[in-house]
Design an enzyme around this catalytic site. Structure first.
Site, PDB file in Angstrom:
ATOM      1  N   THR A  14      15.026  38.445  47.677  1.00  9.94           N
ATOM      2  CA  THR A  14      14.341  38.860  46.453  1.00  9.94           C
ATOM      3  C   THR A  14      14.476  37.796  45.365  1.00  9.94           C
ATOM      4  OG1 THR A  14      14.820  41.135  47.021  1.00  9.94           O
ATOM      5  CG2 THR A  14      14.246  40.709  44.726  1.00  9.94           C
ATOM      6  N   ASP A 202      30.523  46.628  41.058  1.00  8.04           N
ATOM      7  CA  ASP A 202      29.494  45.638  40.699  1.00  8.04           C
ATOM      8  C   ASP A 202      29.633  45.288  39.212  1.00  8.04           C
ATOM      9  OD1 ASP A 202      26.764  44.250  41.196  1.00  8.04           O
ATOM     10  OD2 ASP A 202      26.389  45.550  39.474  1.00  8.04           O
ATOM     11  N   LYS A 206      31.091  41.637  37.133  1.00 13.61           N
ATOM     12  CA  LYS A 206      30.436  41.005  35.975  1.00 13.61           C
ATOM     13  C   LYS A 206      31.394  40.981  34.780  1.00 13.61           C
ATOM     14  CE  LYS A 206      26.103  42.805  37.819  1.00 13.61           C
ATOM     15  NZ  LYS A 206      25.182  43.930  37.805  1.00 13.61           N
TER      16      LYS A 206
HETATM   17  N1  HSE Z   1      22.660  46.520  41.782  1.00 14.79           N
HETATM   18  C1  HSE Z   1      22.893  45.979  40.470  1.00 14.79           C
HETATM   19  C2  HSE Z   1      22.423  46.976  39.413  1.00 14.79           C
HETATM   20  C3  HSE Z   1      22.200  44.667  40.246  1.00 14.79           C
HETATM   21  O1  HSE Z   1      22.033  48.086  39.745  1.00 14.79           O
HETATM   22  O2  HSE Z   1      22.512  46.638  38.232  1.00 14.79           O
HETATM   23  C4  HSE Z   1      22.904  43.542  40.942  1.00 14.79           C
HETATM   24  O3  HSE Z   1      24.191  43.357  40.435  1.00 14.79           O
END
Ligand code: HSE
Length: 432
Positions: A14, A202, A206
């Site tokens: 992507t 996730d 970050k």
């Molecule tokens: N899957 C993540 C989100 C994006 O839903 O923000 C990639 O880090």
């Protein structure tokens, strides 16, 4: 005068195909603005036969990413492969070969950033990673460059679009977690395996990158408190609403007065009046407070082909500028102002506590007595009348207390015979 710089793309999923597509679309504009013509020389993919999301000349495609590194006409490699071990090896080799590196791989940087940037410094090559945090929002550049004159007092972020979408649907449509997740999957927001989206990791990857950049030392993932949104129910959203709050998966990064850094990602009650409470759907936002600039807010799409490739294109311009005028510390610079993460048990906040308790005289007094005995003060209590058999919800908000002490008190409450369900303990953030 125009400079041509050869680039190699590792990965054509992507994001990789989006980078190619948008480089074709806006290449002339980028060239006018930067004086650099970027030429894609090779694209490494796993399988040449796999259907491509974007058209590109067949002769560009190869199956060995190492051939990008070996190609002397390629000066910048863009790693968009996914995974950890393989891209780590690839990035190490690219740095050793003196190639500039761009990556969007947040998990890789969160776990191996220290090693990658030490090697990059030793070899004097640049590593850029704008797309790793909050997709199209240029938060890395802001924290690294625009706010260089600030000490960071706090960074609060909504850094995962999927969990923000789920919580938004739970708030707006009264859905419970599972149907809201089902919707997010159907719309293609959640990953096929949505574990990292909903378990907080996730966003934590970050947050680790942002915290490391803001405070100048690489934050250990084990030092970060990470909680997901799976245990939040539609009733919690309603109780929070009654109390004047929204529940969001918030990444909290802040320094205390001893310069210890707290990094936490957890479903958190935030006042409805705070700007982050209005960030809905798949959008991300980051609120940065610096001692010079004061409050700032960045908002945008944190995922998706075009927003993420926009970040990669910005990195390409940066990488080209660093090749044309070499400079030190491209990407991440350590400094000695900070260097300690605060243990999660010592972090202090207010709390939301939901219990399911027996509906009989004396229960409320017992709960209040247990909390009082632990030195934890009660701010407010909601105990709706029960219309069903069994336990009734008892929702308390609690004064500032260290998280470790609060967890011990919650465990003591859970062991009381009058407490019938597992307590849900959430942080409350006042942004003060
Ligand atoms: N899957 C993540 C989100 C994006 O839903 O923000 C990639 O880090």
């Amino acid at each position: 005068m125009k400079t041509e710089i050869g680039i190699g793309l590792a990965g054509f999923g992507t994001v990789g195909s989006g980078v190619y597509k948008n480089l074709i679309r806006n290449g002339a504009l980028i060239e006018e603005r930067t004086g650099v013509a970027f030429a894609v020389r090779r694209i490494a993919v796993k399988d040449l036969a796999e259907p491509r999301k974007v058209d590109a000349p067949d002769e560009l495609f190869i199956t060995s990413p190492d051939d990008l590194i070996a190609d002397p006409s390629i000066r910048i490699v863009i790693e968009l492969m996914g995974g950890i071990e393989f891209p780590l090896k690839f990035i190490r080799k690219a740095i050793l070969a003196g190639k500039s590196v761009i990556t969007a791989n947040k998990a890789l940087l969160a776990e191996h950033g220290k090693e990658i940037f030490e090697l990059a410094k030793e070899k004097n090559v640049a590593v850029f990673y704008e797309a790793a945090v909050a997709g199209g929002i240029p938060i890395i550049k802001a924290v690294r460059e625009a706010f260089v004159g600030n000490r960071f007092e706090s960074i609060h972020g909504i850094l995962n679009g999927t969990s923000n979408y789920i919580l938004t649907r739970m708030t707006d449509a009264g859905l419970d977690f599972s149907p809201a997740l089902g919707e997010a999957q159907k719309l293609g927001y959640a990953e096929a395996d949505p574990a990292l989206d909903v378990n907080g990791w996730d966003a934590a990857h970050k947050a680790i990158i942002l915290a490391s950049l803001a405070y100048g030392f690489w934050v250990e993932p084990s030092k970060v408190l990470v909680e997901g949104i799976e245990k939040v129910t539609a009733s919690d959203i309603r109780f929070a609403d009654e109390l004047g709050y929204r529940i969001k998966l918030i990444a909290t990064i802040k320094a205390d007065d001893k310069d210890e850094i707290e990094v936490r990602v957890a479903p958190t009650l935030i006042p409805k009046s705070h700007v982050l409470a209005s960030v809905n759907g798949v959008f991300n936002a980051v609120a940065v407070r610096g001692d010079v600039v004061g409050e700032t807010l960045f908002y945008g799409r944190g995922a998706g082909q075009d927003p993420t490739s926009s970040a990669v294109l910005g990195d390409l311009a940066e990488a080209a500028a660093a090749l044309i005028s070499p400079r030190e510390s491209c990407g991440f610079a350590t400094h000695d102002l900070y260097g300690e993460c605060k243990p999660a048990a010592d972090s202090i906040s207010k709390y939301y506590l939901r219990l399911g308790v027996e509906d009989r005289p004396g229960v409320l007094a017992q709960i209040a007595g247990t909390l009082g005995g632990a030195g934890i003060g009660i701010l407010s209590v909601i105990q709706p009348e029960s219309h069903t058999e069994g336990s009734v919800p008892l929702v308390l908000t609690l004064h500032d207390a260290p998280y470790g002490k609060m967890q011990t008190a919650a465990a003591t409450l859970a062991s009381l015979p009058c407490v019938k369900t597992e307590p849900l303990l959430l942080h409350m953030e006042s942004f003060s």
